[in-house]
Design a protein around this motif. Structure first.
Motif: not given
Length: 107
Positions: A3, A30-31, A34, A42, A44-45, A48-49, A59, A61, A66
């Motif tokens: 991470y 990446f899905d 999730k 969380h 990292c997501r 990404l967003s 994204a 998610w 998140e």
């Protein structure tokens, strides 16, 4: 799962154009991650967003979910993965919905 390395790399990336088909396929993978409930996942997501926030790419998610999970687990998020204050405020303002934790953080 590294991470810390992922968070460091994501902090340097920004996308402002639509993904190519190959990029969309890669991002779509990446899905599968999730459901990873690790506090750093969380973060990292959320990063990404933020990375795609200046583009029309979506994204897989919901950012508000998140961020709510990120905020709930904030004491357990490693320093290497935490959002900077600027990143956090940007992400909070991008949320389509505001949970009680998000509302509290914005106030």
């Amino acid at each position: 799962r590294d991470y810390a390395a992922a968070a460091q790399a994501l902090s340097t990336c920004t996308v402002d154009v639509p993904f190519t088909p190959e990029e969309a396929w890669i991002f779509g993978n990446f899905d599968r991650a999730k459901d990873d409930a690790h506090p750093d996942a969380h973060a990292c997501r959320a990063k990404l967003s933020l990375m795609i926030s200046y583009s029309e790419n979506k994204a897989p998610w919901e950012l508000h979910q998140e961020l709510d999970r990120y905020l709930a687990k904030l004491p357990k998020v490693s320093c290497a993965c935490r959002l900077s204050r600027q990143e956090e405020m940007h992400a909070l303002r991008l949320c389509a919905q505001a949970t009680p934790l998000i509302k509290n953080r914005l106030s």
